[in-house]
Design a protein around this motif. Structure first.
Motif, PDB file in Angstrom:
ATOM      1  N   PHE A  77       0.831  -1.200   0.000  1.00  0.00           N
ATOM      2  CA  PHE A  77       0.000   0.000   0.000  1.00  0.00           C
ATOM      3  C   PHE A  77       0.868   1.253   0.000  1.00  0.00           C
ATOM      4  CE2 PHE A  77      -2.393  -3.342   2.137  1.00  0.00           C
ATOM      5  CZ  PHE A  77      -3.545  -3.358   1.368  1.00  0.00           C
ATOM      6  N   GLY A  78       0.289   2.357  -0.492  1.00  0.00           N
ATOM      7  CA  GLY A  78       0.956   3.652  -0.464  1.00  0.00           C
ATOM      8  C   GLY A  78       1.991   3.779  -1.566  1.00  0.00           C
ATOM      9  N   GLY A  79       2.582   4.945  -1.629  1.00  0.00           N
ATOM     10  CA  GLY A  79       3.618   5.204  -2.610  1.00  0.00           C
ATOM     11  C   GLY A  79       4.625   6.183  -2.028  1.00  0.00           C
ATOM     12  N   GLY A  80       5.862   6.123  -2.458  1.00  0.00           N
ATOM     13  CA  GLY A  80       6.909   7.023  -1.979  1.00  0.00           C
ATOM     14  C   GLY A  80       7.174   6.825  -0.499  1.00  0.00           C
ATOM     15  N   ALA A  84       6.850   3.449   2.763  1.00  0.00           N
ATOM     16  CA  ALA A  84       7.733   3.089   3.882  1.00  0.00           C
ATOM     17  C   ALA A  84       6.956   3.135   5.194  1.00  0.00           C
ATOM     18  CB  ALA A  84       8.926   4.040   3.939  1.00  0.00           C
ATOM     19  N   LEU A  85       6.064   4.138   5.320  1.00  0.00           N
ATOM     20  CA  LEU A  85       5.276   4.263   6.535  1.00  0.00           C
ATOM     21  C   LEU A  85       4.306   3.087   6.692  1.00  0.00           C
ATOM     22  CD1 LEU A  85       4.684   6.096   8.947  1.00  0.00           C
ATOM     23  CD2 LEU A  85       2.962   7.237   7.563  1.00  0.00           C
ATOM     24  N   THR A  86       3.647   2.685   5.624  1.00  0.00           N
ATOM     25  CA  THR A  86       2.712   1.548   5.718  1.00  0.00           C
ATOM     26  C   THR A  86       3.471   0.243   5.952  1.00  0.00           C
ATOM     27  OG1 THR A  86       2.664   1.278   3.304  1.00  0.00           O
ATOM     28  CG2 THR A  86       0.912   2.627   4.314  1.00  0.00           C
ATOM     29  N   THR A  87       4.682   0.121   5.431  1.00  0.00           N
ATOM     30  CA  THR A  87       5.494  -1.080   5.667  1.00  0.00           C
ATOM     31  C   THR A  87       5.851  -1.187   7.151  1.00  0.00           C
ATOM     32  OG1 THR A  87       6.413  -0.975   3.437  1.00  0.00           O
ATOM     33  CG2 THR A  87       7.626  -2.286   5.041  1.00  0.00           C
ATOM     34  N   VAL A  88       6.314  -0.061   7.727  1.00  0.00           N
ATOM     35  CA  VAL A  88       6.673  -0.062   9.150  1.00  0.00           C
ATOM     36  C   VAL A  88       5.437  -0.320  10.010  1.00  0.00           C
ATOM     37  CG1 VAL A  88       7.506   1.379  11.047  1.00  0.00           C
ATOM     38  CG2 VAL A  88       8.707   1.384   8.854  1.00  0.00           C
ATOM     39  N   ALA A  89       4.323   0.350   9.694  1.00  0.00           N
ATOM     40  CA  ALA A  89       3.097   0.166  10.469  1.00  0.00           C
ATOM     41  C   ALA A  89       2.605  -1.279  10.369  1.00  0.00           C
ATOM     42  CB  ALA A  89       2.013   1.125   9.974  1.00  0.00           C
TER      43      ALA A  89
END
Length: 150
Positions: A77-80, A84-89
């Motif tokens: 999910f997400g881009g840019g 990274a934020l969705t990966t960490v979350a």
């Protein structure tokens, strides 16, 4: 006829004696240590043996697998910088869920709690996972936080 009755009486008597001799409890073993240098510091008589339930410790495996799975899903999910934020979350959420699943899997562990009255009058309680195969009245030694019958 009398001979047959005598033989049956003898066989019956031998059978009863054999059965009764099997009921005798073995004598308690006593270990005698002579001199102060040979004294057994952790020897004594078992006063109580109980089977208890202990709480399983959580395994980090559930947290690791959950974190990896959450990170992979979050990466979709997400881009840019949002990706990274969705990966960490996802990794954090997956780790927390995996940790909880790891705690809840399986039931409580069974352990044995053995109370020993030591030769010097003190009491020691040992909790061990393996069945110690002892009963109250047995003479034992405590080594490496395990109970061994002598």
């Amino acid at each position: 006829m009398q001979t047959l009755l005598r033989h049956l009486a003898v066989v019956g008597l031998i059978s009863v004696l054999a059965l009764l001799s099997g009921c005798e409890t073995p004598p308690q073993r006593q270990v005698v240590y002579s001199g102060s240098s040979n004294r057994c510091e952790q020897c004594g008589v078992v006063s109580d043996v109980r089977q208890i339930q202990t709480q399983k410790g959580s395994s980090p495996l559930g947290m690791v697998i959950g974190g990896i799975a959450g990170g992979v899903i979050g990466n979709q999910f997400g881009g840019g910088s949002g990706k990274a934020l969705t990966t960490v979350a996802g990794a954090v959420a997956g780790g927390a869920i995996g940790n909880q699943v790891g705690k809840n899997s399986g039931g409580p562990d069974v352990a044995w709690q053995v109370t020993v009255k030591l030769d010097d009058g003190r009491y020691a309680t040992v909790t061990q996972a393996a069945d110690p195969q002892v009963r109250p009245g047995d003479y034992v030694q405590i080594r490496n936080n395990l109970v061994y019958r002598l």
